[in-house]
Scaffold this motif. Structure first.
Motif, mmCIF file in Angstrom:
data_model
loop_
_atom_site.group_PDB
_atom_site.id
_atom_site.type_symbol
_atom_site.label_atom_id
_atom_site.label_comp_id
_atom_site.label_asym_id
_atom_site.label_seq_id
_atom_site.Cartn_x
_atom_site.Cartn_y
_atom_site.Cartn_z
ATOM 1 N N ALA A 160 -20.770 70.639 21.525
ATOM 2 C CA ALA A 160 -19.997 69.865 22.507
ATOM 3 C C ALA A 160 -20.801 69.636 23.781
ATOM 4 O O ALA A 160 -20.629 68.611 24.462
ATOM 5 C CB ALA A 160 -18.686 70.577 22.821
ATOM 6 N N LYS A 167 -25.143 65.635 19.574
ATOM 7 C CA LYS A 167 -24.256 66.797 19.689
ATOM 8 C C LYS A 167 -24.293 67.505 18.337
ATOM 9 O O LYS A 167 -23.565 67.162 17.415
ATOM 10 C CB LYS A 167 -22.832 66.355 20.062
ATOM 11 N N CYS A 197 -15.442 66.065 21.720
ATOM 12 C CA CYS A 197 -16.177 66.757 20.657
ATOM 13 C C CYS A 197 -15.571 68.117 20.386
ATOM 14 O O CYS A 197 -15.345 68.506 19.231
ATOM 15 C CB CYS A 197 -17.644 66.884 21.045
ATOM 16 N N ASP A 198 -15.284 68.856 21.457
ATOM 17 C CA ASP A 198 -14.700 70.180 21.301
ATOM 18 C C ASP A 198 -13.348 70.092 20.586
ATOM 19 O O ASP A 198 -13.044 70.898 19.704
ATOM 20 C CB ASP A 198 -14.532 70.838 22.665
#
Length: 651
Positions: A160, A167, A197-198
């Motif tokens: 992330a 990434k 992303c997380d």
């Protein structure tokens, strides 16, 4: 018993070429519920997007293309080099259209890449899960669950925070009380924010819970993936060649050792400075070429080909300093990057005098070594023709090897020919000029130069266009010199691009001037039709370009092959003559193909008799074969001079 003896050689042939299927089937795929029609604007937009997608690599394996209502994105694993990545994405663009032929939205997941055209509604609600058939033993189950969760949490955080280019994270942890190691991977598309992303990885990780007892799990989503296994399934993370080394660790050791090394360095410099000064002055008196480019230098790649430098060396050659090129390209910044090839990236630059240049930077991980680099330099300085790209100089500094070319503002032919909008700038007159220019450039290489040169990688992306749309052949890193009356040669290292390779070269490693003639014929059909040979459609159905052209020409329907976007400017007699000439060039038997002198003669309308009737071309295997993973291939670089080639083990 009449037993065909050639059958005995099938295992030998199969084992010799290291060929595999173009790609295994998708690990998973999703085809949306909404369909488009064949005559819709969306269909045309999607065609354009997928045509151009492989030329949009951000340098770290992320591809993103948009046209009108359509958008497509692809992502390769972070351990994939650019060529393996490009091959995977290129195959996905074809395969996904086959398995989801009319769907507005679709996703296809391979082991090494995935492709999606989401168009706003899929989001991350679609995922595919693959689990190992093996279970974790009861003795380590609790520790396995804990360690796998710890590993994925750590990798999620690293991925992330990976930045705007990539990434991606990999790592491993050992299960307490055992020798078992868990290997993990997490990755997001780099256009996601750190939070997005997380969130994606967190959601994907949550889907693992029902399969916690399985020893391996893969979760594929449309913008991220999570995977862990009890074995190492990834390679070292791929990075572009670095310009500088910025290691700031071990500074305490550096403080102690640094003065000692500096003292030794000063002694060495004083002792060697005078020697280097005299040696450089002698080299200046000889000329600007490095020793390996001087007459008399030879290695395994050049034995048997002896040519005097004065044969065709009428050009000027400069040995640029690395600092000058770094300044010109803003230290090889991404903003200056024109494209990525299998042998390395190409950058746009501007010298201090204001002259624009294109710089090909040989990747340390590329398949092009010093041999190919020397080949390209030595060849181009001997070749002077208005339809060949001009090499301005080179730079060799440590592991850096750079070629400096004149900059072509109009990039390469494929960036016009296969672009839905720019192709309209290529009216019939411009195409005619380009075709004649390519043919004359090849004729010079084969017949007019005092060196007989076989290019071996003729294709649209290796044809550059100057300000006046004049064609210039580029990329001589894979070229070969023929000496004396030599007509043919064999190699166990096949270089080139599938779809453009002649059958005798691709399958047997045999090449000659007729190999280039075959490639020219393929290009000529692409210019007539405005479509790629490996992505050709006729009546909205994927077809083989060569066989379709032959069938239409044979049925007196050749005009149906002509690009409809030049319908108002093309000359029907000339277009049909081009198709006839192209089909003569792609005949299966090399002896049946014309020489480039004859091709130019035919193209310019100086052939008074009726053109010969071509035989049926061979079935191209471009769609069904790819190179083994251990070989190196270039990407379809759509801009400036860069060797763009495939290599394959042959006999």
């Amino acid at each position: 018993m009449n037993f065909p003896i050639w059958i005995l050689f099938i295992p030998v042939l199969i084992g010799s070429f290291h060929l595999v299927a173009a790609q295994d089937d998708f690990w998973g795929r999703y085809c949306g519920s909404d369909n488009y029609t064949q005559d819709s604007a969306y269909k045309r937009n999607l065609d354009d997007v997928l045509y151009l997608l492989t030329g949009t690599n951000n340098g770290f394996g992320f591809y993103n293309s948009t046209s009108g209502q359509a958008r497509a994105a692809a992502l390769c694993r972070g351990d994939m080099d650019p060529e393996r990545c490009r091959r995977c994405v290129d195959d996905a663009t074809r395969r996904l259209r086959q398995v989801c032929p009319n769907q507005i939205e679709a996703v296809g997941w391979y082991d090494t890449c995935f492709l999606t055209y989401p168009n706003g509604t899929i989001g991350n609600r679609i995922s595919r899960i693959f689990v190992s058939a093996n279970n974790v033993s009861d003795s380590i189950y609790d520790q396995w669950v804990q360690k796998s969760a710890d590993l994925l949490a750590e990798l999620r955080s690293v991925a992330a925070g990976g930045g705007q280019l990539r990434k991606y994270a990999t790592g491993n942890l050992t299960v307490n009380g055992s020798s078992t190691i868990i290997y993990g991977m997490t990755q997001c598309t780099p256009d996601l924010s750190a939070t997005e992303c997380d969130d994606c990885l967190t959601g994907a990780t949550a889907e693992i819970q029902p399969y916690a007892r399985r020893s391996g799990v893969r979760i594929y989503r449309t913008t991220c993936l999570v995977r862990y296994e009890p074995y190492r399934f990834f390679n070292s993370t791929w990075f572009p060649a670095q310009t500088t080394s910025g290691n700031t660790k071990n500074t305490n050791i550096g403080v102690i050792v640094g003065p000692i090394l500096a003292f030794v360095f000063v002694i060495i410099m004083v002792a060697g400075g005078f020697f280097l000064f005299r040696r450089r002055r002698k080299l200046r008196q000889k000329g600007s070429l490095l020793p390996e480019f001087q007459d008399g230098f030879s290695d395994a790649s050049t034995k048997g080909s002896r040519h005097e430098r004065e044969d065709d060396d009428t050009g000027e050659m400069n040995n640029f300093t690395l600092s000058a090129i770094q300044a010109a390209t803003n230290n090889f910044s991404l903003e200056n990057k024109l494209g990525e090839g299998g042998f390395g990236p190409v950058y746009r630059g501007k010298l201090q005098d204001g002259k624009e240049i294109a710089v090909k930077r040989l990747s340390k991980n590329s398949g092009q070594g010093l041999t190919e680099f020397k080949t390209e330099v030595k060849l181009i300085i001997k070749l002077q023709h208005k339809n060949l790209v001009r090499l301005l100089g080179y730079c060799v500094k440590g592991s850096e090897r750079l070629l400096i070319y004149e900059y072509m503002a109009n990039n390469s032919l494929d960036t016009f020919l296969f672009d839905a909008n720019k192709c309209e700038e290529l009216d019939w007159a411009k195409r005619s000029n380009i075709v004649i220019g390519i043919a004359k450039g090849l004729r010079y290489l084969h017949e007019d130069s005092r060196l007989k040169i076989i290019h071996r990688d003729m294709k649209a992306s290796n044809i550059l266009l100057d300000n006046d749309m004049n064609a210039k052949i580029s990329d001589f890193g894979t070229a070969r010199i023929f000496g004396g009356n030599q007509m043919e040669a064999a190699t166990n290292r096949i270089v080139g691009t599938y779809g453009y390779m002649s059958p005798e070269y691709a399958m047997e490693g045999l090449f000659s001037t007729k190999s280039d003639v075959y490639s020219f014929g393929v290009m000529l059909l692409e210019i007539v039709s405005g479509q790629r040979n490996n992505h050709f459609f006729y009546q909205d159905q994927p077809q083989n370009l060569l066989l379709t052209a032959w069938r239409l020409w044979n049925e007196n329907k050749g005009e149906q092959l002509i690009d409809h976007r030049v319908i108002e400017t093309f000359v029907i007699d000339e277009a049909l003559r081009w198709i006839n000439i192209a089909l003569l060039c792609v005949q299966e038997d090399p002896q049946d193909r014309p020489t480039m002198s004859t091709v130019v003669f035919m193209l310019e309308g100086q052939w008074s008799a009726k053109l010969p009737k071509p035989s049926e071309p061979p079935l191209s295997f471009a769609r069904f074969a790819s190179i083994s993973e251990e070989t190196k291939t270039s990407s379809e670089l759509s801009a400036h001079p860069s060797v763009t080639s495939s290599t394959m083990a042959s006999r």
